[in-house]
Design a protein around this motif. Structure first.
Motif, PDB file in Angstrom:
ATOM      1  N   ARG A   1      -7.004  -2.199 -37.856  1.00  5.49           N
ATOM      2  CA  ARG A   1      -5.647  -1.971 -38.384  1.00  5.49           C
ATOM      3  C   ARG A   1      -5.357  -0.484 -38.590  1.00  5.49           C
ATOM      4  O   ARG A   1      -4.236  -0.034 -38.387  1.00  5.49           O
ATOM      5  CB  ARG A   1      -5.437  -2.773 -39.657  1.00  5.49           C
TER       6      ARG A   1
ATOM      7  N   ASP B   1     -14.082  -6.918 -34.272  1.00  5.82           N
ATOM      8  CA  ASP B   1     -12.805  -7.576 -34.514  1.00  5.82           C
ATOM      9  C   ASP B   1     -11.709  -6.808 -33.788  1.00  5.82           C
ATOM     10  O   ASP B   1     -11.847  -5.619 -33.507  1.00  5.82           O
ATOM     11  CB  ASP B   1     -12.499  -7.628 -36.017  1.00  5.82           C
TER      12      ASP B   1
ATOM     13  N   ARG C   1     -15.523 -17.433 -39.633  1.00  2.00           N
ATOM     14  CA  ARG C   1     -14.091 -17.525 -39.933  1.00  2.00           C
ATOM     15  C   ARG C   1     -13.590 -16.149 -40.362  1.00  2.00           C
ATOM     16  O   ARG C   1     -14.199 -15.504 -41.212  1.00  2.00           O
ATOM     17  CB  ARG C   1     -13.839 -18.550 -41.031  1.00  2.00           C
ATOM     18  N   GLY C   2     -12.506 -15.685 -39.760  1.00  2.00           N
ATOM     19  CA  GLY C   2     -11.941 -14.385 -40.093  1.00  2.00           C
ATOM     20  C   GLY C   2     -11.221 -14.395 -41.432  1.00  2.00           C
ATOM     21  O   GLY C   2     -10.828 -15.464 -41.923  1.00  2.00           O
ATOM     22  N   HIS C   3     -11.065 -13.240 -42.036  1.00  2.00           N
ATOM     23  CA  HIS C   3     -10.342 -13.068 -43.300  1.00  2.00           C
ATOM     24  C   HIS C   3     -10.885 -14.011 -44.368  1.00  2.00           C
ATOM     25  O   HIS C   3     -10.142 -14.650 -45.105  1.00  2.00           O
ATOM     26  CB  HIS C   3      -8.836 -13.265 -43.099  1.00  2.00           C
ATOM     27  N   ASN C   4     -12.220 -14.105 -44.408  1.00  2.00           N
ATOM     28  CA  ASN C   4     -12.873 -15.031 -45.314  1.00  2.00           C
ATOM     29  C   ASN C   4     -13.894 -14.326 -46.211  1.00  2.00           C
ATOM     30  O   ASN C   4     -14.821 -14.949 -46.693  1.00  2.00           O
ATOM     31  CB  ASN C   4     -13.539 -16.150 -44.502  1.00  2.00           C
TER      32      ASN C   4
ATOM     33  N   ASP D   1     -11.959  -5.442 -39.298  1.00  2.00           N
ATOM     34  CA  ASP D   1     -10.519  -5.692 -39.337  1.00  2.00           C
ATOM     35  C   ASP D   1      -9.790  -4.465 -39.876  1.00  2.00           C
ATOM     36  O   ASP D   1      -8.754  -4.054 -39.338  1.00  2.00           O
ATOM     37  CB  ASP D   1     -10.216  -6.912 -40.198  1.00  2.00           C
TER      38      ASP D   1
ATOM     39  N   ALA E   1      -7.188  -6.537 -33.502  1.00  2.00           N
ATOM     40  CA  ALA E   1      -5.923  -6.840 -34.163  1.00  2.00           C
ATOM     41  C   ALA E   1      -4.782  -6.346 -33.287  1.00  2.00           C
ATOM     42  O   ALA E   1      -4.959  -5.434 -32.486  1.00  2.00           O
ATOM     43  CB  ALA E   1      -5.864  -6.155 -35.537  1.00  2.00           C
TER      44      ALA E   1
ATOM     45  N   ASN F   1     -17.022  -8.189 -41.192  1.00  2.00           N
ATOM     46  CA  ASN F   1     -15.817  -8.613 -40.488  1.00  2.00           C
ATOM     47  C   ASN F   1     -14.577  -7.991 -41.123  1.00  2.00           C
ATOM     48  O   ASN F   1     -13.671  -7.537 -40.410  1.00  2.00           O
ATOM     49  CB  ASN F   1     -15.710 -10.140 -40.475  1.00  2.00           C
ATOM     50  N   GLU F   2     -14.547  -7.940 -42.440  1.00  2.00           N
ATOM     51  CA  GLU F   2     -13.408  -7.317 -43.127  1.00  2.00           C
ATOM     52  C   GLU F   2     -13.340  -5.824 -42.799  1.00  2.00           C
ATOM     53  O   GLU F   2     -12.258  -5.268 -42.616  1.00  2.00           O
ATOM     54  CB  GLU F   2     -13.511  -7.522 -44.646  1.00  2.00           C
TER      55      GLU F   2
ATOM     56  N   ASP G   1     -15.063 -13.200 -35.112  1.00  2.00           N
ATOM     57  CA  ASP G   1     -14.198 -14.275 -35.600  1.00  2.00           C
ATOM     58  C   ASP G   1     -13.322 -14.814 -34.466  1.00  2.00           C
ATOM     59  O   ASP G   1     -12.426 -15.611 -34.690  1.00  2.00           O
ATOM     60  CB  ASP G   1     -13.354 -13.815 -36.794  1.00  2.00           C
TER      61      ASP G   1
END
Length: 160
Positions: free
Chosen positions: A142, A14, A126-129, A138, A16, A134-135, A74
């Motif tokens: 960040r 991922d 799907r991101g942020h799901n 992310d 950002a 994936n989380e 994602d």
């Protein structure tokens, strides 16, 4: 003599960006059997798409031998770029369907080179799901943004 089967590696990646362009970060997780490795990095002035690409690139470049790889991202930009668009871009001398220069060509070429020794399947989520890896990617991206701001100073990271 039968050739040995390639190791199977799962890659989750991922990217950002805080501002687009702005300071960016990427995160990646490589999993093979019981082994797991996390990678991350930042750029003081970049775009979200470049960080999405760098997440996958960093993971593929970390592989030491040819592997069978499942890349989970994602980013439709990364997935479609590698599974649908890249052959046309190459055929058209790195021009897109609007006959314009392909954006981020340097990273697409780097990703293409990093992909060559491997058999890769591309998987979009799907991101942020709530997808655990994936989380985590992310989160890593960040955290890199925060580190980059501290290393380079907020002014160097903000859009002029």
């Amino acid at each position: 003599m039968k050739s040995p089967q390639k190791p199977f590696v799962e890659i989750y990646a991922d990217g950002a960006c805080s501002g687009n362009p702005g300071v960016g970060g990427y995160g990646a997780i490589l999993k093979s059997g019981e082994k797991s490795k996390e990678l991350s990095g930042c750029d003081p002035m970049t775009t979200n798409n470049r960080m999405e690409l760098m997440g996958v690139i960093s993971a593929l470049e970390a592989l030491k031998k040819p592997c069978s790889v499942m890349v989970t991202t994602d980013s439709t930009y990364v997935m479609k770029g590698m599974s649908e668009w890249i052959e046309g871009w190459i055929k058209n001398n790195w021009r897109n369907s609007q006959k314009k220069e392909v954006l981020n060509r340097d990273l697409w070429q780097r990703l293409l080179k990093a992909s060559e020794p491997h058999e890769i399947q591309w998987h979009w989520i799907r991101g942020h799901n709530g997808h655990v890896e994936n989380e985590r990617c992310d989160f890593l991206a960040r955290e890199e943004i925060k580190k980059c701001r501290k290393s380079f100073g907020v002014r160097a990271c903000e859009k002029a």
